[in-house]
Design an enzyme around this catalytic site. Structure first.
Site, PDB file in Angstrom:
ATOM      1  N   ARG B  12       0.839  -1.199   0.000  1.00 59.77           N
ATOM      2  CA  ARG B  12       0.000   0.000   0.000  1.00 59.77           C
ATOM      3  C   ARG B  12       0.878   1.255   0.000  1.00 59.77           C
ATOM      4  O   ARG B  12       1.064   1.883  -1.027  1.00 59.77           O
ATOM      5  CB  ARG B  12      -0.964  -0.042   1.209  1.00 59.77           C
ATOM      6  CG  ARG B  12      -2.178   0.867   1.080  1.00 59.77           C
ATOM      7  CD  ARG B  12      -1.960   2.302   1.510  1.00 59.77           C
ATOM      8  NE  ARG B  12      -1.514   2.423   2.893  1.00 59.77           N
ATOM      9  CZ  ARG B  12      -1.047   3.560   3.409  1.00 59.77           C
ATOM     10  NH1 ARG B  12      -0.974   4.648   2.665  1.00 59.77           N
ATOM     11  NH2 ARG B  12      -0.617   3.614   4.666  1.00 59.77           N
ATOM     12  N   ASP B  13       1.475   1.586   1.125  1.00 58.86           N
ATOM     13  CA  ASP B  13       2.219   2.846   1.220  1.00 58.86           C
ATOM     14  C   ASP B  13       3.483   2.827   0.372  1.00 58.86           C
ATOM     15  O   ASP B  13       3.919   3.867  -0.129  1.00 58.86           O
ATOM     16  CB  ASP B  13       2.573   3.115   2.695  1.00 58.86           C
ATOM     17  CG  ASP B  13       2.737   4.598   3.000  1.00 58.86           C
ATOM     18  OD1 ASP B  13       2.322   5.426   2.168  1.00 58.86           O
ATOM     19  OD2 ASP B  13       3.263   4.933   4.078  1.00 58.86           O
ATOM     20  N   HIS B 204       4.010   4.192  12.761  1.00 57.33           N
ATOM     21  CA  HIS B 204       4.211   4.126  11.305  1.00 57.33           C
ATOM     22  C   HIS B 204       5.297   5.145  10.982  1.00 57.33           C
ATOM     23  O   HIS B 204       5.113   6.337  11.166  1.00 57.33           O
ATOM     24  CB  HIS B 204       2.877   4.479  10.636  1.00 57.33           C
ATOM     25  CG  HIS B 204       2.946   4.589   9.146  1.00 57.33           C
ATOM     26  ND1 HIS B 204       2.447   3.615   8.321  1.00 57.33           N
ATOM     27  CD2 HIS B 204       3.428   5.558   8.329  1.00 57.33           C
ATOM     28  CE1 HIS B 204       2.615   3.980   7.053  1.00 57.33           C
ATOM     29  NE2 HIS B 204       3.215   5.150   7.031  1.00 57.33           N
ATOM     30  N   HIS B 206       8.486   6.894   8.628  1.00 60.49           N
ATOM     31  CA  HIS B 206       9.168   7.168   7.359  1.00 60.49           C
ATOM     32  C   HIS B 206      10.618   7.521   7.675  1.00 60.49           C
ATOM     33  O   HIS B 206      10.943   7.906   8.796  1.00 60.49           O
ATOM     34  CB  HIS B 206       8.463   8.294   6.610  1.00 60.49           C
ATOM     35  CG  HIS B 206       7.218   7.813   5.935  1.00 60.49           C
ATOM     36  ND1 HIS B 206       7.068   7.777   4.571  1.00 60.49           N
ATOM     37  CD2 HIS B 206       6.076   7.302   6.440  1.00 60.49           C
ATOM     38  CE1 HIS B 206       5.881   7.280   4.265  1.00 60.49           C
ATOM     39  NE2 HIS B 206       5.245   6.986   5.378  1.00 60.49           N
ATOM     40  N   CYS B 237       3.795   9.251   0.834  1.00 61.95           N
ATOM     41  CA  CYS B 237       2.375   9.616   0.689  1.00 61.95           C
ATOM     42  C   CYS B 237       2.186  10.603  -0.458  1.00 61.95           C
ATOM     43  O   CYS B 237       2.907  11.601  -0.544  1.00 61.95           O
ATOM     44  CB  CYS B 237       1.897  10.233   2.000  1.00 61.95           C
ATOM     45  SG  CYS B 237       0.245  10.922   1.900  1.00 61.95           S
ATOM     46  N   ASN B 246       9.205   4.877   3.352  1.00 61.85           N
ATOM     47  CA  ASN B 246       8.954   4.363   4.695  1.00 61.85           C
ATOM     48  C   ASN B 246      10.248   3.789   5.266  1.00 61.85           C
ATOM     49  O   ASN B 246      11.182   3.475   4.522  1.00 61.85           O
ATOM     50  CB  ASN B 246       7.930   3.231   4.620  1.00 61.85           C
ATOM     51  CG  ASN B 246       6.576   3.702   4.131  1.00 61.85           C
ATOM     52  OD1 ASN B 246       6.448   4.163   3.001  1.00 61.85           O
ATOM     53  ND2 ASN B 246       5.562   3.598   4.967  1.00 61.85           N
TER      54      ASN B 246
END
Lengths: 298, 298
Positions: B12-13, B204, B206, B237, B246
């Site tokens: 996803r990310d 989460h 980065h 993002c 990330n």
């Protein structure tokens, strides 16, 4: 505001392993740029035998060129008695005596046993006490050795205790091959600081496996306030296979800036010095924040 | 042996911001490789509008392809009611609802105010409680915002408190743009864990400015035991300028391995998944340890 000190080692550890000889004038320029950035303690060269580390063959000239700098503490690394004799001819502030935490590394790096190395240290320490110079006692491969693997922290602790008793003016704990993890760093440095009392303790970090900054943070949490790093993250020990670059000074300074901890260093000027350091090196520097800033991400 | 959980977000990310559409079969293969490495919780896709994030247009197909996986928790991100309705048609384990800690980011990311966003969350939470699915409440830009700059930790804390009261099954605290420092991370996550009680809390991270791993260590020290990361460190993002990749899953797993903390993940297999993730991305992955291993330094 909490303060930390940074000892810049790029002119020595950052360049010593570079296969292309870098003209003395460029080494001196790097030192001047670092000083202009506000770094007030620089390990400028190493009085190692020029056959062993040809890049440091101009140690005398580099050290002489530091005489024009005011209020900058200049350190020279000395691997043995001969290096000590060469170094102490100059008005440097500190000599950095290196031992290793393992016999194999000590043999390969310095050619004698840890015990004989320690005897030399105490002898030379008596000599240096008659001058204004200081003498740091650094312990290479304190967290892991490329030849012997794991290192017993008690061995490091014992060496630290003996060096403090012998009057070392500073203790350096080095992760020469960048193998330390943050928990190990926190534990070892907490114990080191328990036995050193008022003797200052520096940590010397490599970023081989990407843990350099995290280990610096762990050492800070343990109470360490002196960090040995290299602008742009160039570097690596010629006798330590797999020892990629040192922790980048600007990465550490960026972190401390964000944590509101005073380094006394101008970040913009430091980046200029780091750019220059990177331009001198044949290697791809490991530093991270310089890439981010230069790509204008921040 | 202490344990941590890793939620893999690369499908996803890691991929959502990639300008080149990646065929669904490749996304599914990445998920399978991650599962084979022992990762047991994967954020597989996002039910965002395909016009806003074209890369996630195949969310349905990707999620369907996860049905063959046993004992893997599958999460899908949902930005709004429409996404919720699309996601809950599938037997996924968890939907990840996202708000932001600042109004500007919430407006740009989701198009409504934080308050309206929270109202939607509580309404949908009531609906989801009639199913077997869980619902995570994630807070983007919890440490700093590309539009508003500093973020007041009290705002994050208040949102966390309200989400826990509303029955969130998990809280996600996101450093969406990689701006956090370790002290800030330690302080915020310590406070978050004080108010969440038994509700699990994930961080989460980065790695935009090279502090991702250090922040993970700081979060671990604060008590966090769930980490959202992306194999090889790809990612960013689409609505967060300057949000580079990330934190790399393998960098974190390497650190935890060295710290003797159990992740349940096979490092070698994870590196293979990370190689594959990197091969799908148009970007240069940020991960560090993969480079070291691939160059056979260790």
């Amino acid at each position: 505001m909490e303060k930390v000190s940074i000892i810049e080692v790029s002119p020595r550890d950052g360049l010593q392993n570079d296969p292309v000889f870098i003209p003395t004038v460029k080494k001196s320029k790097l030192i001047y740029l670092l000083a202009e950035a506000g770094i007030n303690h620089i390990e400028a060269s190493s009085f190692v035998h020029p056959m062993k580390v040809p890049q440091m063959a101009d140690a005398e000239e580099v050290i002489k060129s530091c005489a024009v700098l005011n209020d900058i503490e200049i350190t020279a690394l000395i691997p043995n008695v001969k290096g000590f004799e060469r170094a102490t001819k100059f008005p440097i502030n500190e000599v950095n005596w290196v031992t290793a935490a393992t016999e194999t590394f000590n043999q390969r790096n310095i050619g004698i046993s840890i015990e004989d190395n320690f005897k030399e240290f105490t002898k030379l320490k008596d000599k240096i006490d008659q001058t204004k110079m200081k003498m740091c006692f650094s312990i290479a491969v304190s967290f892991g050795c490329p030849y012997e693997g794991n290192v017993n922290p008690d061995v490091v602790l014992k060496l630290v205790e003996r060096a403090v008793e012998a009057g070392a003016d500073r203790i350096g704990i080095a992760d020469t091959i960048g193998i330390a993890d943050p928990e190990q760093t926190f534990r070892l440095l907490s114990r080191v600081l328990e036995v050193t009392g008022k003797t200052p303790v520096a940590i010397h970090l490599h970023d081989t496996r990407g843990l350099g900054l995290t280990n610096a943070y762990a050492a800070f949490n343990a109470g360490v306030r002196i960090f040995e790093t290299s602008a742009s993250g160039i570097g690596g020990c010629p006798f330590a296979p797999g020892a990629a670059g040192n922790l980048a000074t600007e990465d550490l300074v960026y972190m401390f800036n964000r944590m509101s901890i005073d380094t006394g260093i101008n970040f913009e000027r430091l980046l200029e010095a780091a750019d220059y350091a990177a331009s001198l090196s044949s290697k791809t520097p490991l530093g991270r924040i310089r890439q981010v800033v230069r790509k204008k991400i921040i």
